[in-house]
Design a protein around this motif. Structure first.
Motif, PDB file in Angstrom:
ATOM      1  N   GLU A 192      18.684  -3.681  26.335  1.00 31.32           N
ATOM      2  CA  GLU A 192      18.671  -4.185  24.958  1.00 31.32           C
ATOM      3  C   GLU A 192      17.547  -5.197  24.762  1.00 31.32           C
ATOM      4  O   GLU A 192      16.877  -5.205  23.720  1.00 31.32           O
ATOM      5  N   GLU A 193      17.327  -6.055  25.789  1.00 31.40           N
ATOM      6  CA  GLU A 193      16.251  -7.040  25.686  1.00 31.40           C
ATOM      7  C   GLU A 193      14.883  -6.362  25.688  1.00 31.40           C
ATOM      8  O   GLU A 193      13.999  -6.708  24.896  1.00 31.40           O
ATOM      9  N   LEU A 194      14.706  -5.382  26.570  1.00 33.94           N
ATOM     10  CA  LEU A 194      13.452  -4.630  26.589  1.00 33.94           C
ATOM     11  C   LEU A 194      13.271  -3.844  25.302  1.00 33.94           C
ATOM     12  O   LEU A 194      12.149  -3.671  24.818  1.00 33.94           O
ATOM     13  N   SER A 195      14.367  -3.354  24.753  1.00 41.20           N
ATOM     14  CA  SER A 195      14.302  -2.607  23.495  1.00 41.20           C
ATOM     15  C   SER A 195      13.772  -3.494  22.371  1.00 41.20           C
ATOM     16  O   SER A 195      12.945  -3.065  21.558  1.00 41.20           O
ATOM     17  N   LYS A 196      14.243  -4.742  22.328  1.00 40.96           N
ATOM     18  CA  LYS A 196      13.791  -5.671  21.295  1.00 40.96           C
ATOM     19  C   LYS A 196      12.311  -6.016  21.487  1.00 40.96           C
ATOM     20  O   LYS A 196      11.549  -6.132  20.522  1.00 40.96           O
ATOM     21  N   TYR A 241      11.813 -19.037  23.285  1.00 44.13           N
ATOM     22  CA  TYR A 241      11.401 -18.080  24.315  1.00 44.13           C
ATOM     23  C   TYR A 241      11.732 -16.651  23.862  1.00 44.13           C
ATOM     24  O   TYR A 241      12.856 -16.357  23.462  1.00 44.13           O
ATOM     25  N   GLY A 242      10.761 -15.763  23.899  1.00 43.79           N
ATOM     26  CA  GLY A 242      10.958 -14.366  23.522  1.00 43.79           C
ATOM     27  C   GLY A 242      10.832 -14.093  22.039  1.00 43.79           C
ATOM     28  O   GLY A 242      10.890 -12.933  21.612  1.00 43.79           O
ATOM     29  N   ARG A 243      10.654 -15.159  21.226  1.00 45.46           N
ATOM     30  CA  ARG A 243      10.601 -14.967  19.777  1.00 45.46           C
ATOM     31  C   ARG A 243       9.333 -14.202  19.372  1.00 45.46           C
ATOM     32  O   ARG A 243       9.370 -13.395  18.445  1.00 45.46           O
ATOM     33  N   THR A 244       8.211 -14.479  20.048  1.00 48.20           N
ATOM     34  CA  THR A 244       6.965 -13.776  19.716  1.00 48.20           C
ATOM     35  C   THR A 244       7.140 -12.267  19.876  1.00 48.20           C
ATOM     36  O   THR A 244       6.760 -11.476  19.008  1.00 48.20           O
ATOM     37  N   GLU A 245       7.716 -11.861  20.994  1.00 42.79           N
ATOM     38  CA  GLU A 245       7.931 -10.438  21.234  1.00 42.79           C
ATOM     39  C   GLU A 245       8.886  -9.844  20.205  1.00 42.79           C
ATOM     40  O   GLU A 245       8.741  -8.685  19.785  1.00 42.79           O
ATOM     41  N   SER A 246       9.899 -10.628  19.800  1.00 48.27           N
ATOM     42  CA  SER A 246      10.846 -10.154  18.783  1.00 48.27           C
ATOM     43  C   SER A 246      10.134  -9.915  17.457  1.00 48.27           C
ATOM     44  O   SER A 246      10.369  -8.897  16.775  1.00 48.27           O
ATOM     45  N   TYR A 247       9.255 -10.858  17.095  1.00 46.70           N
ATOM     46  CA  TYR A 247       8.491 -10.692  15.852  1.00 46.70           C
ATOM     47  C   TYR A 247       7.646  -9.415  15.907  1.00 46.70           C
ATOM     48  O   TYR A 247       7.575  -8.651  14.940  1.00 46.70           O
ATOM     49  N   ILE A 248       6.996  -9.231  17.038  1.00 48.64           N
ATOM     50  CA  ILE A 248       6.140  -8.044  17.179  1.00 48.64           C
ATOM     51  C   ILE A 248       6.986  -6.763  17.108  1.00 48.64           C
ATOM     52  O   ILE A 248       6.607  -5.783  16.465  1.00 48.64           O
ATOM     53  N   GLU A 300      -4.370  -7.884  24.507  1.00 49.39           N
ATOM     54  CA  GLU A 300      -3.399  -8.486  25.402  1.00 49.39           C
ATOM     55  C   GLU A 300      -2.821  -9.737  24.751  1.00 49.39           C
ATOM     56  O   GLU A 300      -3.523 -10.452  24.023  1.00 49.39           O
ATOM     57  N   LEU A 301      -1.563  -9.999  25.054  1.00 50.33           N
ATOM     58  CA  LEU A 301      -0.879 -11.137  24.446  1.00 50.33           C
ATOM     59  C   LEU A 301      -0.292 -12.022  25.541  1.00 50.33           C
ATOM     60  O   LEU A 301       0.430 -11.545  26.413  1.00 50.33           O
ATOM     61  N   TYR A 302      -0.635 -13.316  25.483  1.00 49.38           N
ATOM     62  CA  TYR A 302      -0.055 -14.300  26.394  1.00 49.38           C
ATOM     63  C   TYR A 302       0.793 -15.254  25.560  1.00 49.38           C
ATOM     64  O   TYR A 302       0.280 -16.222  24.978  1.00 49.38           O
ATOM     65  N   ALA A 303       2.052 -14.944  25.461  1.00 51.74           N
ATOM     66  CA  ALA A 303       2.944 -15.783  24.651  1.00 51.74           C
ATOM     67  C   ALA A 303       3.349 -17.022  25.449  1.00 51.74           C
ATOM     68  O   ALA A 303       3.827 -16.919  26.575  1.00 51.74           O
ATOM     69  N   VAL A 304       3.162 -18.238  24.845  1.00 57.36           N
ATOM     70  CA  VAL A 304       3.513 -19.490  25.505  1.00 57.36           C
ATOM     71  C   VAL A 304       4.493 -20.248  24.615  1.00 57.36           C
ATOM     72  O   VAL A 304       4.091 -21.101  23.800  1.00 57.36           O
ATOM     73  N   PRO A 305       5.771 -19.967  24.685  1.00 62.93           N
ATOM     74  CA  PRO A 305       6.751 -20.666  23.849  1.00 62.93           C
ATOM     75  C   PRO A 305       6.931 -22.109  24.319  1.00 62.93           C
ATOM     76  O   PRO A 305       7.217 -22.359  25.496  1.00 62.93           O
ATOM     77  N   PRO A 306       6.741 -23.096  23.430  1.00 64.71           N
ATOM     78  CA  PRO A 306       6.828 -24.501  23.838  1.00 64.71           C
ATOM     79  C   PRO A 306       8.256 -24.967  24.088  1.00 64.71           C
ATOM     80  O   PRO A 306       8.471 -25.983  24.738  1.00 64.71           O
ATOM     81  N   SER A 310       1.891  -7.369  26.847  1.00 63.23           N
ATOM     82  CA  SER A 310       2.460  -8.709  26.694  1.00 63.23           C
ATOM     83  C   SER A 310       2.726  -9.275  28.090  1.00 63.23           C
ATOM     84  O   SER A 310       3.519  -8.718  28.841  1.00 63.23           O
ATOM     85  N   LYS A 311       2.046 -10.367  28.435  1.00 64.33           N
ATOM     86  CA  LYS A 311       2.124 -10.895  29.790  1.00 64.33           C
ATOM     87  C   LYS A 311       2.742 -12.286  29.809  1.00 64.33           C
ATOM     88  O   LYS A 311       2.672 -13.029  28.829  1.00 64.33           O
ATOM     89  N   VAL A 312       3.319 -12.634  30.941  1.00 64.70           N
ATOM     90  CA  VAL A 312       3.920 -13.951  31.127  1.00 64.70           C
ATOM     91  C   VAL A 312       2.872 -14.900  31.716  1.00 64.70           C
ATOM     92  O   VAL A 312       2.089 -14.514  32.589  1.00 64.70           O
TER      93      VAL A 312
END
Length: 357
Positions: free
Chosen positions: A62-66, A12-19, A1-7, A36-38
């Motif tokens: 498109e956002e979900l696709s990325k 925002y959303g960059r972690t998911e884009s990298y993945i 599980e991934l808890y992305a916390v963009p400072p 991936s959870k908020v």
């Protein structure tokens, strides 16, 4: 599980884009389960603020696709499945129901019941896959292809004569496979019908039969007749749990799979179809009538009266051919036509007797 916390809002959303980019490079998305959870509410409004809330109002395909690494169309198809009942969604997740079948059930009354029926029919097809493959090969792959191929080399008399042997072959294979009993009346019916066919195709002249020269086309036609006889006998081997249309579609699909390599070989040899009006009209007729209607009626007929009795009616083909010749080409109805028709009728009547030996 991934808890992305963009400072920062900018990240925002960059972690998911990298993945997503990593999945695209490695081509291994199907091998990894990622949640991936908020994070919870905080002062970072770009994460849980109304303007960035993850719902259908403000997130695009498109956002979900990325984020997921899937194409927008794939994401859209998956989102559509959310309109189905939870039990159907579970069937898709467990691999019992394909996404294609699930999408077809969207908005359909009694979708859950139909989903269960699809799964049951799928299990039936898989359990009888060997028989269905043989039915597809003997009917679609071999018979249809060989008949059209053989007619490039054989004449009309040879072709019709070979076709008239189908009932004999059906009775033979039904006996070999222990599918149906054979009685003396059926044997007599085959003999009378075969005599009637021979009278018509030889015009009651023995010289035409004696001068019949077997060539490559004749040999291929014999192979086609054996193929159709095996198909007809095996079709009666068991009562299928599919409707006639569903069974026909399944058989055609199997046959086309094995026919595809032959088509590719022909293309490599330079045999390419020319798209013009005569070709389109001919193809339309062959697909609708010999290709679909005849198969559907044949399956229905065998299911009602059996393979042996159904085969006898193939002897009526020369009669219909003679009638069409008279109507289209203005040919005369000769004495040998009448003799042949009477013999064929006697054969059909005898084949309907049910006293088994």
């Amino acid at each position: 599980e991934l808890y992305a916390v963009p400072p920062k809002e900018e990240t925002y959303g960059r972690t998911e884009s990298y993945i997503g980019e990593w999945f695209e490079q490695k081509k291994n998305r199907e091998k990894i389960i990622l949640a991936s959870k908020v994070t919870g509410r905080s002062g970072m409004k770009w994460m849980r603020g109304e303007e960035t809330r993850l719902d259908k109002k403000n997130i695009t395909n498109e956002e979900l696709s990325k984020i997921t690494g899937k194409s927008p169309s794939h994401v859209s198809n998956i989102l559509r499945l959310l309109d189905l009942e939870n039990e159907i969604q579970e069937m898709v997740i467990n691999g019992e129901l394909s996404m294609g079948h699930a999408r077809a059930l969207i908005g359909v009354p009694n979708a859950l019941q139909k989903a269960k029926e699809i799964i049951e029919k799928k299990k039936y097809v898989l359990a009888n896959i060997k028989l269905i493959i043989i039915l597809g090969i003997t009917s679609i792959t071999l018979f249809n292809s060989i008949v059209y191929y053989s007619l490039n080399f054989t004449n009309v008399i040879s072709g019709v004569l070979m076709i008239s042997t189908i009932p004999v072959m059906i009775i033979f294979f039904s006996w070999i496979f222990k599918i149906e009993k054979t009685n003396i009346y059926q044997i007599m019916g085959v003999v009378f019908s075969l005599l009637g066919v021979m009278v018509i195709i030889t015009k009651a002249k023995l010289s035409l039969l004696l001068n019949l020269n077997f060539n490559k086309g004749d040999i291929w036609m014999v192979t086609a007749m054996f193929s159709w006889a095996i198909y007809s006998a095996l079709l009666k081997k068991k009562k299928h749990e599919l409707s006639q249309i569903a069974l026909l579609q399944t058989i055609i699909t199997m046959g086309l799979i094995f026919l595809l390599p032959i088509y590719i070989v022909e293309m490599k040899m330079g045999y390419l179809a020319t798209l013009n009006l005569p070709f389109v009209l001919t193809l339309t007729y062959v697909v609708l009538f010999p290709g679909l209607a005849s198969f559907l009626f044949w399956i229905k007929g065998i299911a009602i009266i059996g393979a042996n009795r159904s085969g006898i009616f193939l002897h009526s083909m020369p009669i219909f051919s003679a009638l069409m010749a008279m109507i289209i080409f203005k040919e005369k109805f000769m004495v040998f036509h009448l003799i042949g028709a009477v013999l064929i009728l006697i054969g059909i009547l005898l084949s309907n007797k049910k006293n088994y030996a």
